[in-house]
Scaffold this motif. Structure first.
Motif, PDB file in Angstrom:
ATOM      1  N   GLY A  94      -8.961   3.327  -1.971  1.00 33.79           N
ATOM      2  CA  GLY A  94      -8.359   4.481  -1.323  1.00 33.79           C
ATOM      3  C   GLY A  94      -9.307   5.036  -0.284  1.00 33.79           C
ATOM      4  N   GLY A  95      -8.750   5.595   0.768  1.00 30.75           N
ATOM      5  CA  GLY A  95      -9.595   6.154   1.801  1.00 30.75           C
ATOM      6  C   GLY A  95      -8.869   7.200   2.614  1.00 30.75           C
ATOM      7  N   HIS A  96      -9.637   7.996   3.390  1.00 33.78           N
ATOM      8  CA  HIS A  96      -9.024   8.983   4.263  1.00 33.78           C
ATOM      9  C   HIS A  96      -9.870   9.144   5.523  1.00 33.78           C
ATOM     10  CE1 HIS A  96     -11.998  11.542   2.150  1.00 33.78           C
ATOM     11  NE2 HIS A  96     -12.048  12.189   3.298  1.00 33.78           N
ATOM     12  N   PHE A  97      -9.249   9.730   6.535  1.00 35.07           N
ATOM     13  CA  PHE A  97      -9.936  10.008   7.797  1.00 35.07           C
ATOM     14  C   PHE A  97      -9.499  11.377   8.295  1.00 35.07           C
ATOM     15  CE2 PHE A  97      -9.418  10.130  12.449  1.00 35.07           C
ATOM     16  CZ  PHE A  97     -10.751  10.030  12.839  1.00 35.07           C
ATOM     17  N   LEU A  98     -10.448  12.180   8.738  1.00 36.62           N
ATOM     18  CA  LEU A  98     -10.167  13.500   9.293  1.00 36.62           C
ATOM     19  C   LEU A  98     -10.729  13.614  10.700  1.00 36.62           C
ATOM     20  CD1 LEU A  98     -10.959  15.994   6.358  1.00 36.62           C
ATOM     21  CD2 LEU A  98      -8.704  15.236   7.156  1.00 36.62           C
ATOM     22  N   SER A  99      -9.941  14.253  11.558  1.00 37.78           N
ATOM     23  CA  SER A  99     -10.375  14.604  12.905  1.00 37.78           C
ATOM     24  C   SER A  99      -9.630  15.892  13.241  1.00 37.78           C
ATOM     25  CB  SER A  99     -10.008  13.483  13.887  1.00 37.78           C
ATOM     26  OG  SER A  99     -10.563  13.731  15.165  1.00 37.78           O
ATOM     27  N   PRO A 100     -10.095  16.677  14.186  1.00 43.43           N
ATOM     28  CA  PRO A 100      -9.390  17.927  14.488  1.00 43.43           C
ATOM     29  C   PRO A 100      -7.893  17.728  14.688  1.00 43.43           C
ATOM     30  CG  PRO A 100     -11.457  17.865  15.667  1.00 43.43           C
ATOM     31  CD  PRO A 100     -11.303  16.522  15.012  1.00 43.43           C
ATOM     32  N   GLY A 101      -7.099  18.350  13.822  1.00 46.79           N
ATOM     33  CA  GLY A 101      -5.649  18.298  13.946  1.00 46.79           C
ATOM     34  C   GLY A 101      -4.981  17.104  13.301  1.00 46.79           C
TER      35      GLY A 101
ATOM     36  N   CYS B 291       0.823  -1.196   0.000  1.00 45.50           N
ATOM     37  CA  CYS B 291       0.000   0.000   0.000  1.00 45.50           C
ATOM     38  C   CYS B 291       0.861   1.251   0.000  1.00 45.50           C
ATOM     39  CB  CYS B 291      -0.906   0.021   1.239  1.00 45.50           C
ATOM     40  SG  CYS B 291      -1.864  -1.496   1.465  1.00 45.50           S
ATOM     41  N   GLY B 292       0.152   2.385  -0.022  1.00 46.74           N
ATOM     42  CA  GLY B 292       0.775   3.672   0.182  1.00 46.74           C
ATOM     43  C   GLY B 292       0.062   4.384   1.312  1.00 46.74           C
ATOM     44  N   ILE B 293       0.821   5.025   2.207  1.00 47.91           N
ATOM     45  CA  ILE B 293       0.219   5.738   3.318  1.00 47.91           C
ATOM     46  C   ILE B 293       0.672   7.187   3.296  1.00 47.91           C
ATOM     47  CG2 ILE B 293       0.091   3.638   4.699  1.00 47.91           C
ATOM     48  CD1 ILE B 293       2.430   4.674   6.372  1.00 47.91           C
ATOM     49  N   ALA B 294      -0.155   8.064   3.872  1.00 49.71           N
ATOM     50  CA  ALA B 294       0.175   9.480   3.962  1.00 49.71           C
ATOM     51  C   ALA B 294      -0.619  10.082   5.106  1.00 49.71           C
ATOM     52  CB  ALA B 294      -0.146  10.202   2.646  1.00 49.71           C
ATOM     53  N   GLY B 295      -0.140  11.211   5.619  1.00 47.02           N
ATOM     54  CA  GLY B 295      -0.874  11.843   6.696  1.00 47.02           C
ATOM     55  C   GLY B 295      -0.346  13.210   7.061  1.00 47.02           C
ATOM     56  N   ILE B 296      -1.183  13.950   7.768  1.00 50.72           N
ATOM     57  CA  ILE B 296      -0.859  15.287   8.270  1.00 50.72           C
ATOM     58  C   ILE B 296      -1.293  15.346   9.724  1.00 50.72           C
ATOM     59  CG2 ILE B 296      -1.268  17.763   8.010  1.00 50.72           C
ATOM     60  CD1 ILE B 296      -2.052  17.222   5.080  1.00 50.72           C
ATOM     61  N   PHE B 297      -0.383  15.805  10.601  1.00 51.33           N
ATOM     62  CA  PHE B 297      -0.680  15.893  12.027  1.00 51.33           C
ATOM     63  C   PHE B 297      -0.238  17.253  12.538  1.00 51.33           C
ATOM     64  CE2 PHE B 297       0.900  15.058  16.472  1.00 51.33           C
ATOM     65  CZ  PHE B 297      -0.342  14.828  17.057  1.00 51.33           C
ATOM     66  N   ASP B 298      -1.172  18.014  13.087  1.00 53.66           N
ATOM     67  CA  ASP B 298      -0.830  19.313  13.663  1.00 53.66           C
ATOM     68  C   ASP B 298      -0.197  19.068  15.029  1.00 53.66           C
ATOM     69  OD1 ASP B 298      -0.597  21.848  14.608  1.00 53.66           O
ATOM     70  OD2 ASP B 298      -2.742  22.319  14.613  1.00 53.66           O
ATOM     71  N   SER B 299       1.116  19.240  15.098  1.00 55.59           N
ATOM     72  CA  SER B 299       1.838  18.907  16.328  1.00 55.59           C
ATOM     73  C   SER B 299       1.711  19.981  17.400  1.00 55.59           C
ATOM     74  CB  SER B 299       3.324  18.683  16.019  1.00 55.59           C
ATOM     75  OG  SER B 299       3.940  19.896  15.593  1.00 55.59           O
ATOM     76  N   GLN B 300       1.086  21.108  17.067  1.00 53.26           N
ATOM     77  CA  GLN B 300       0.981  22.199  18.029  1.00 53.26           C
ATOM     78  C   GLN B 300      -0.450  22.493  18.478  1.00 53.26           C
ATOM     79  OE1 GLN B 300       3.809  23.426  19.329  1.00 53.26           O
ATOM     80  NE2 GLN B 300       4.783  21.905  18.001  1.00 53.26           N
ATOM     81  N   GLY B 301      -1.429  22.100  17.677  1.00 56.38           N
ATOM     82  CA  GLY B 301      -2.805  22.410  18.042  1.00 56.38           C
ATOM     83  C   GLY B 301      -3.781  21.473  17.352  1.00 56.38           C
ATOM     84  N   GLN B 302      -4.933  22.017  16.990  1.00 57.71           N
ATOM     85  CA  GLN B 302      -5.953  21.199  16.341  1.00 57.71           C
ATOM     86  C   GLN B 302      -6.464  21.891  15.084  1.00 57.71           C
ATOM     87  OE1 GLN B 302      -8.876  20.224  19.410  1.00 57.71           O
ATOM     88  NE2 GLN B 302      -7.803  18.290  19.784  1.00 57.71           N
ATOM     89  N   ALA B 303      -5.536  22.447  14.320  1.00 58.20           N
ATOM     90  CA  ALA B 303      -5.917  23.124  13.082  1.00 58.20           C
ATOM     91  C   ALA B 303      -6.548  22.129  12.119  1.00 58.20           C
ATOM     92  CB  ALA B 303      -4.696  23.777  12.445  1.00 58.20           C
ATOM     93  N   GLU B 304      -7.536  22.576  11.399  1.00 53.70           N
ATOM     94  CA  GLU B 304      -8.234  21.713  10.459  1.00 53.70           C
ATOM     95  C   GLU B 304      -7.294  21.324   9.313  1.00 53.70           C
ATOM     96  OE1 GLU B 304     -12.166  21.855   7.498  1.00 53.70           O
ATOM     97  OE2 GLU B 304     -11.864  23.369   9.066  1.00 53.70           O
ATOM     98  N   VAL B 305      -7.227  20.053   9.017  1.00 51.72           N
ATOM     99  CA  VAL B 305      -6.380  19.562   7.933  1.00 51.72           C
ATOM    100  C   VAL B 305      -7.038  19.866   6.586  1.00 51.72           C
ATOM    101  CG1 VAL B 305      -5.497  17.466   6.820  1.00 51.72           C
ATOM    102  CG2 VAL B 305      -5.250  17.775   9.291  1.00 51.72           C
ATOM    103  N   ASN B 306      -6.232  20.343   5.649  1.00 48.33           N
ATOM    104  CA  ASN B 306      -6.722  20.642   4.306  1.00 48.33           C
ATOM    105  C   ASN B 306      -6.968  19.331   3.562  1.00 48.33           C
ATOM    106  OD1 ASN B 306      -6.753  21.209   1.427  1.00 48.33           O
ATOM    107  ND2 ASN B 306      -6.044  23.278   1.955  1.00 48.33           N
TER     108      ASN B 306
END
Length: 638
Positions: free
Chosen positions: A36-43, A2-17
């Protein structure tokens, strides 16, 4: 796979684009075309591309707990997931799928970071834990699966299987790393943890990293290392070798899709096929690539093994001048990569995919059992180092190395300049010198004053020196094998296979790099691994009941391509154009006069600079890709 990717706000809970996250995921489409799939939660945002191998009907990712407070994206295969599942069920964990992914997810809940110690397989994964406000990433022990990451000035921590996925993010710093450039022209690849970009990193094999919200980014933690410290308690008999090899192969034959093997005709791939054939009643699917130039063609040996084990064997012949892939390889490798065998490896993966979705390979055998010819030369040099006192050796061989002509045209026994230069150095420097595509002296001529100023006192041998500090063995052969396991294996061999196999959505499994097998093999005595000019001695002897002597004891060929001939023939024009291109001069990294000298000397036949020229050509291909590919470009295969 597979391929994995992600974004994590290490300082707060900014909404991920979400657009950026989806673009990061889509550019890796070739790694997982099935879903393919994705998951969003605050930060936090997690994304996944899936190539379905096990539990095809379920096991979709990102995988979440019922409360959606822990999420996982995972690339790889866990071969002991069934026994781990039983262990977790005894701890009252309930499973909703048959996948190995869910075992990692529940294992995190039960054991935390120590879950990595329990996993047997190849993997790169990320776990987001809402309750602990952290993101945890980990990579397998030998570096079979890749994982890249960066901390952006926005505070976002981003990760992905491939570098091109990170490049989609508009805030990713794009400054080239001077140290990585230096390493590339020494090794032909960029060793972990560096990437071609100054502020982007590869997670090193056997390492993990925990990013906690509100805290500064720590250094990755090493959770595994291989030991060469001798132990009399370990049974290193040939019988034990075969038993451990059989087990390593057997556990890699579980799949719900067609499975086969690469069969080059070499010892390692033939050994894997032999074990597979003995483990199943039906014919093993095997494939081999041949060349239209006899000196580079091993298919006759592959055919011997295929006939012996009645495999369903496929062979395709490709032109030895199959260099049309050059620009396409630059796309898949993301950063400069100079192993020319990537071209035939690309073709054999292309062939395998016509028949199977999973292929077993023999990669790792040379590093584990000392199969490379360079180990033989190194040990001969070590014998000379022991015979001649350092006080006499350094001045004498330094003078001989300076005086002796560079005779690329002569038989190897007469090409002593490099040997003399190596003998003037200590063990580590001598091996590095023999290994390097460009020596430090040559890089001093190649690099511009600007690049040399950026490098300051940095020398690429520091890569070896860093790893040598952790070596716990007591012999010279084990030391250089350890260095290769830490550098050449993940940086070159495994990177080469991962990128081109994933280009064809093909999963490749490597039983010779099962970490239990590797730990055992590194306890085998040095004289059992290398006996004179016979590398992999114990491995070959153990396999005598399974494989023909012609296969076991023939001269090693490897997946070579005729670079010297190409550059004086069909690639002559491309070479001249590339090395005098505006891209090379615009970087202000190189001494153009030295580039011209390399080309002129090679084309005249006076010197063989083929490896150096290919390294430069692939660097130019990387520059061209960077200049011509917008960051948001999506995979054309989508």
């Amino acid at each position: 796979m597979c391929g994995i990717a992600g974004i994590f706000d290490s300082q707060g809970q900014a909404e991920v684009n979400l657009d950026i996250l989806q673009a990061m995921n889509q550019v890796q489409f070739h790694r997982g075309p099935d879903e393919g799939g994705h998951f969003l939660s605050p930060g936090v945002g997690l994304a996944h591309r899936r190539l379905s191998i096990i539990d095809i009907s379920s096991g979709q990712q990102p995988m979440l707990t019922p409360e959606q407070d822990v999420g996982l994206v995972f690339n790889g295969e866990i071969y002991n997931f069934k026994s781990l599942r039983q262990e977790l069920e005894q701890l009252d964990y309930v499973f909703s799928s048959q996948s190995d992914s869910e075992v990692i997810l529940k294992g995190w809940q039960a054991w935390g970071e120590q879950v990595v110690d329990k996993l047997r397989g190849m993997f790169a994964f990320a776990i987001w834990d809402k309750n602990q406000q952290c993101l945890f990433i980990a990579r397998d022990r030998l570096g079979i699966k890749p994982l890249h990451y960066a901390l952006l000035h926005s505070g976002e921590f981003i990760f992905a299987s491939e570098l091109k996925s990170l490049q989609v993010h508009p805030l990713l710093p794009s400054e080239l790393s001077a140290a990585a450039i230096s390493d590339y022209f020494s090794f032909g690849y960029i060793p972990e943890p560096k990437t071609i970009f100054e502020q982007v990193f590869k997670l090193s094999p056997g390492h993990c990293l925990r990013v906690v919200k509100g805290e500064s980014l720590p250094m990755p933690r090493q959770y595994w290392d291989v030991s060469f410290k001798p132990s009399a308690a370990v049974d290193t008999s040939e019988h034990t070798l075969i038993e451990k090899l059989k087990e390593a192969v057997d556990i890699r034959m579980v799949a719900e899709v067609p499975l086969g093997a690469f069969l080059s005709g070499g010892v390692d791939s033939s050994a894997v096929v032999a074990m597979m054939a003995n483990a199943q009643p039906e014919a093993v699917n095997t494939c081999a690539i041949g060349f239209d130039v006899k000196d580079y063609n091993e298919t006759d040996f592959a055919a011997q093994v295929a006939k012996h084990y009645h495999t369903a064997h496929q062979v395709e012949t490709v032109a030895a001048d199959d260099f049309e892939l050059l620009d396409e390889l630059a796309y898949f490798y993301d950063e400069p990569f100079a192993d020319s065998s990537a071209m035939p490896t690309y073709r054999v993966c292309e062939l395998a995919k016509k028949q199977v979705t999973v292929a077993l390979s023999g990669d790792g055998g040379d590093e584990v059992f000392a199969g490379y010819r360079r180990y033989q030369w190194h040990m001969k040099e070590e014998k000379m180092r022991r015979l001649v006192p350092e006080s006499a050796r350094k001045p004498v061989f330094s003078a001989l190395g300076q005086w002796y002509p560079k005779a690329d045209w002569a038989p190897k026994v007469l090409r002593a300049k490099t040997t003399f230069q190596a003998l003037a150095r200590d063990t580590l420097e001598g091996y590095f010198h023999n290994f390097s595509i460009f020596t430090e002296e040559q890089k001093s001529q190649l690099f511009s004053d600007k690049l040399k100023q950026q490098l300051a006192q940095y020398r690429s041998i520091e890569v070896f020196q860093h790893h040598a500090e952790a070596f716990d063995g007591d012999d010279a052969l084990s030391l250089v094998q350890y260095l290769d396991l830490k550098t050449y294996l993940p940086g070159d061999i495994l990177t080469k296979v991962d990128k081109v196999s994933m280009a064809h959505s093909l999963e490749v499994r490597v039983p010779l790099l099962d970490h239990h097998f590797v730990e055992w093999a590194c306890q085998v005595k040095p004289e059992q691994r290398l006996q004179g000019s016979n590398g992999k001695a114990i491995f070959k002897r153990a396999l005598e009941p399974y494989l023909p002597n012609d296969v076991l004891y023939r001269k090693k060929m490897g997946f070579a391509v005729p670079l010297a001939k190409w550059f004086r023939g069909p690639l002559k024009g491309k070479l001249k154009q590339a090395l005098s291109s505006g891209l090379m001069s615009q970087t202000q990294l190189f001494n153009q006069d030295y580039l011209n000298t390399l080309v002129e000397q090679h084309l005249s036949g006076r010197r063989d600079h083929s490896a150096a020229l290919w390294t430069l050509l692939m660097f130019e291909a990387f520059l061209k890709k960077q200049a011509g590919q917008p960051q948001q470009q999506l995979d054309s295969r989508a």
